[in-house]
Design an enzyme around this catalytic site. Structure first.
Site, mmCIF file in Angstrom:
data_model
loop_
_atom_site.group_PDB
_atom_site.id
_atom_site.type_symbol
_atom_site.label_atom_id
_atom_site.label_comp_id
_atom_site.label_asym_id
_atom_site.label_seq_id
_atom_site.Cartn_x
_atom_site.Cartn_y
_atom_site.Cartn_z
ATOM 1 N N ASP A 98 0.971 -1.230 -0.061
ATOM 2 C CA ASP A 98 -0.095 -0.071 0.029
ATOM 3 C C ASP A 98 0.794 1.270 -0.013
ATOM 4 O O ASP A 98 1.870 1.301 0.915
ATOM 5 C CB ASP A 98 -0.838 -0.018 1.296
ATOM 6 C CG ASP A 98 -1.857 0.997 1.350
ATOM 7 O OD1 ASP A 98 -2.380 1.512 0.192
ATOM 8 O OD2 ASP A 98 -1.951 1.423 2.412
ATOM 9 N N HIS A 99 0.584 2.270 -0.643
ATOM 10 C CA HIS A 99 1.346 3.667 -0.954
ATOM 11 C C HIS A 99 2.826 3.321 -1.027
ATOM 12 O O HIS A 99 3.622 3.860 -0.280
ATOM 13 C CB HIS A 99 1.025 4.325 0.206
ATOM 14 C CG HIS A 99 -0.503 5.025 0.351
ATOM 15 N ND1 HIS A 99 -0.675 5.928 -0.493
ATOM 16 C CD2 HIS A 99 -1.394 4.574 1.071
ATOM 17 C CE1 HIS A 99 -2.170 6.171 -0.205
ATOM 18 N NE2 HIS A 99 -2.338 5.302 0.770
ATOM 19 N N ASP A 120 2.867 4.859 -5.329
ATOM 20 C CA ASP A 120 1.952 6.203 -5.318
ATOM 21 C C ASP A 120 2.591 7.472 -5.749
ATOM 22 O O ASP A 120 3.569 8.002 -4.813
ATOM 23 C CB ASP A 120 1.602 6.274 -3.625
ATOM 24 C CG ASP A 120 0.502 7.684 -3.372
ATOM 25 O OD1 ASP A 120 0.647 8.190 -4.585
ATOM 26 O OD2 ASP A 120 0.427 7.828 -2.370
ATOM 27 N N HIS A 194 -7.599 10.208 4.406
ATOM 28 C CA HIS A 194 -7.045 9.198 5.441
ATOM 29 C C HIS A 194 -7.289 9.597 6.868
ATOM 30 O O HIS A 194 -7.310 10.805 7.098
ATOM 31 C CB HIS A 194 -5.443 9.004 4.964
ATOM 32 C CG HIS A 194 -5.036 8.394 3.848
ATOM 33 N ND1 HIS A 194 -4.549 9.089 2.859
ATOM 34 C CD2 HIS A 194 -5.073 7.062 3.462
ATOM 35 C CE1 HIS A 194 -4.275 8.037 1.976
ATOM 36 N NE2 HIS A 194 -4.717 6.984 2.403
ATOM 37 N N HIS A 228 -9.296 5.009 -1.495
ATOM 38 C CA HIS A 228 -8.331 5.126 -0.149
ATOM 39 C C HIS A 228 -9.207 5.861 0.966
ATOM 40 O O HIS A 228 -10.213 6.414 0.757
ATOM 41 C CB HIS A 228 -7.231 5.937 -0.326
ATOM 42 C CG HIS A 228 -6.075 5.020 -1.221
ATOM 43 N ND1 HIS A 228 -4.983 4.469 -0.695
ATOM 44 C CD2 HIS A 228 -6.197 4.306 -2.540
ATOM 45 C CE1 HIS A 228 -4.321 3.616 -1.315
ATOM 46 N NE2 HIS A 228 -5.086 3.598 -2.347
ATOM 47 N N GLY A 229 -8.556 6.158 2.166
ATOM 48 C CA GLY A 229 -9.074 6.963 3.203
ATOM 49 C C GLY A 229 -10.542 6.711 3.398
ATOM 50 O O GLY A 229 -11.258 7.514 3.526
ATOM 51 N N SER A 231 -12.295 4.472 5.866
ATOM 52 C CA SER A 231 -12.681 3.844 6.886
ATOM 53 C C SER A 231 -13.937 4.237 7.334
ATOM 54 O O SER A 231 -14.093 5.575 7.087
ATOM 55 C CB SER A 231 -11.706 3.906 8.112
ATOM 56 O OG SER A 231 -10.616 2.797 8.006
ATOM 57 N N ASP A 272 -7.693 1.090 7.208
ATOM 58 C CA ASP A 272 -6.593 0.855 8.009
ATOM 59 C C ASP A 272 -7.035 1.644 9.398
ATOM 60 O O ASP A 272 -7.114 0.848 10.669
ATOM 61 C CB ASP A 272 -5.423 1.646 7.674
ATOM 62 C CG ASP A 272 -4.467 1.721 8.621
ATOM 63 O OD1 ASP A 272 -4.326 0.644 9.216
ATOM 64 O OD2 ASP A 272 -3.595 2.709 8.504
HETATM 65 P P1 13P Z 1 -8.330 4.990 6.520
HETATM 66 O O1 13P Z 1 -7.415 5.911 7.101
HETATM 67 O O2 13P Z 1 -9.555 5.424 6.195
HETATM 68 O O3 13P Z 1 -8.504 3.609 7.070
HETATM 69 O O4 13P Z 1 -7.553 4.833 4.899
HETATM 70 C C1 13P Z 1 -6.671 3.745 4.712
HETATM 71 C C2 13P Z 1 -6.202 3.780 3.331
HETATM 72 O O5 13P Z 1 -6.482 4.409 2.446
HETATM 73 C C3 13P Z 1 -4.730 3.046 3.262
HETATM 74 O O6 13P Z 1 -4.134 3.085 2.148
HETATM 75 O O1 G3H Z 2 -2.657 5.010 3.841
HETATM 76 C C1 G3H Z 2 -1.956 4.216 4.654
HETATM 77 C C2 G3H Z 2 -2.315 3.722 5.615
HETATM 78 O O2 G3H Z 2 -3.160 4.398 6.351
HETATM 79 C C3 G3H Z 2 -1.184 3.062 6.202
HETATM 80 O O3 G3H Z 2 -0.652 3.731 7.297
HETATM 81 O O4 G3H Z 2 1.384 4.540 6.829
HETATM 82 O O5 G3H Z 2 0.908 4.597 9.122
HETATM 83 O O6 G3H Z 2 1.380 2.448 7.875
HETATM 84 P P1 G3H Z 2 0.827 3.948 7.648
HETATM 85 ZN ZN ZN Z 3 -4.349 5.133 1.226
#
Ligand code: 13P
Ligand code: G3H
Ligand code: ZN
Length: 368
Positions: A98-99, A120, A194, A228-229, A231, A272
């Site tokens: 991820d990212h 990303d 996020h 993304h983002g 949750s 996340d």
């Molecule tokens: P949240 O912070 O909304 O859980 O998003 C997670 C995310 O986009 C991880 O790539």
């Molecule tokens: O989008 C990113 C995720 O929320 C992961 O979080 O970068 O703190 O591991 P992190």
């Molecule tokens: Zn993300």
């Protein structure tokens, strides 16, 4: 069962108008919990790790300062672990970076055995994003690995306007980007953010999803859109944390908003924050309600008390990092006691998402 590319799982979801949660992990046990929850829902599982997560799994407690060596170690650990579980599992499983911030991290993950990566380049100039993404796609596709790219910048919600200066994704550019790079999945900016605080009244720009997918369809571009983002930041979990002495604020993406975009082409929904919140709530519950006797000699509880407004479990689990990112022969007493609560927290979020996004039951329909 199968360890398969995320694009295979997600194209089935897109074509049948449902979505898959993609869940961020930082502890080995969380990957196991995701697979078990998805087995219970009879659906495919997408497990993902961001770069700081790779460093943490590599044994780096100050995960934001992880070196490439830490990340390499983390990538190998999580890939070996997930691949082993996938072999024994009754569902398709994918492991995604991820990212990913650089070509190098993507390459490390692919070499370690990930079957899906995100590059990303969304903060770069368009031409640079194109160049970097194309380079990752060339390497990844040679190894049978799916690639997610990103266009548009996720940030504050209120300050977004759809104009020449907007950071929302421009559908015309999205078409150009996917055609030129060949990415399998595309993360778009359309109103999500996020973290736990997404705004009081999140409204997603559905028209961006609809027009992007229309353009893809006109031009026969086969790509899956990613949110993304996303949750949900369940209110009950935030309240429970605060009732147990926490001091957390948050408001997520309403499920009604996600339900409107899923049938239009959003097939991967990243989560996340919700797992972090549920984990924090479960640990507080462990110390405050179920097992207060562990408080006195705890290496975790004092760190939670120190940061009442945080739900960064990597911080308060750091004293036990080595046990949580490997498969130790024997756990310390405190870790052994909290493990079931960590598992439950992850499962709570995954099981809920599988139902809300309607991925349950898809395991027999996904063909490699
Ligand atoms: P949240 O912070 O909304 O859980 O998003 C997670 C995310 O986009 C991880 O790539
Ligand atoms: O989008 C990113 C995720 O929320 C992961 O979080 O970068 O703190 O591991 P992190
Ligand atoms: Zn993300």
């Amino acid at each position: 069962m199968a360890y398969i590319q995320s694009k295979t799982i997600l194209k089935h979801a897109r074509d049948n108008k449902y979505a898959h949660g993609a869940f961020n992990v930082n502890l080995l046990i969380q990957a196991k919990a995701i697979i078990e929850a998805c087995e219970e829902n009879r659906c495919a599982a997408i497990i993902q790790v961001a770069e700081p997560g790779l460093a943490f799994i590599g044994g780096r407690a100050d995960f934001l300062n992880g070196t490439i060596e830490d990340k390499k170690r983390g990538a190998k650990r999580i890939a070996n672990y997930v691949k082993k579980l996938a072999k024994e599992a009754t569902i398709p499983v994918s492991l995604h970076l991820d990212h990913g911030r650089s070509y190098e991290t993507c390459k490390i993950c692919i070499e370690a055995g990930f079957n899906s990566v995100m590059i990303d380049g969304s903060a770069l100039e368009y031409e640079d994003n194109l160049k970097l993404t194309k380079k990752v796609v060339n390497y990844a596709h040679k190894h049978g690995v799916s690639v997610e790219g990103e266009l548009g910048v996720l940030a504050g919600v209120e300050d977004h306007v759809f104009s020449a200066t907007s950071t929302y994704t421009n559908p015309l550019l999205a078409l150009d980007y996917v055609k030129k790079t060949g990415v399998d999945l595309l993360a778009i900016s359309y109103g999500t953010k996020h973290g736990a605080v997404k705004g009081d009244n999140v409204k997603l720009r559905k028209e961006i999803v609809i027009s992007t997918m229309e353009l893809f369809n006109y031009e026969n571009v086969d790509c899956v859109l990613v949110s993304h983002g996303s949750s949900l930041v369940p209110e009950y979990i935030v309240n429970e944390i605060n009732e147990l002495g926490g001091n957390v604020k948050g408001k997520g993406v309403p499920i009604s908003e996600l339900n409107e975009v899923i049938p239009s082409g959003i097939a991967k929904i990243n989560m996340d924050t919700d797992i972090r919140l549920a984990t924090t709530r479960n640990l507080l519950e462990f110390y405050e309600i179920y097992h207060p006797e562990y408080k006195e000699n705890s290496k975790i509880y004092p760190l939670m008390v120190e940061k009442r407004d945080s739900f960064e479990y990597r911080y308060y689990l750091k004293e036990y990092i080595d046990e949580l990112v490997t498969e130790p022969k024997k756990y310390s007493d405190e870790v052994k006691a909290i493990l079931p609560y960590l598992v439950l927290a992850t499962k709570e979020i995954v099981l809920t998402a599988n139902v809300l996004f309607k991925s349950f039951g898809d395991k027999t329909k996904i063909k490699e």
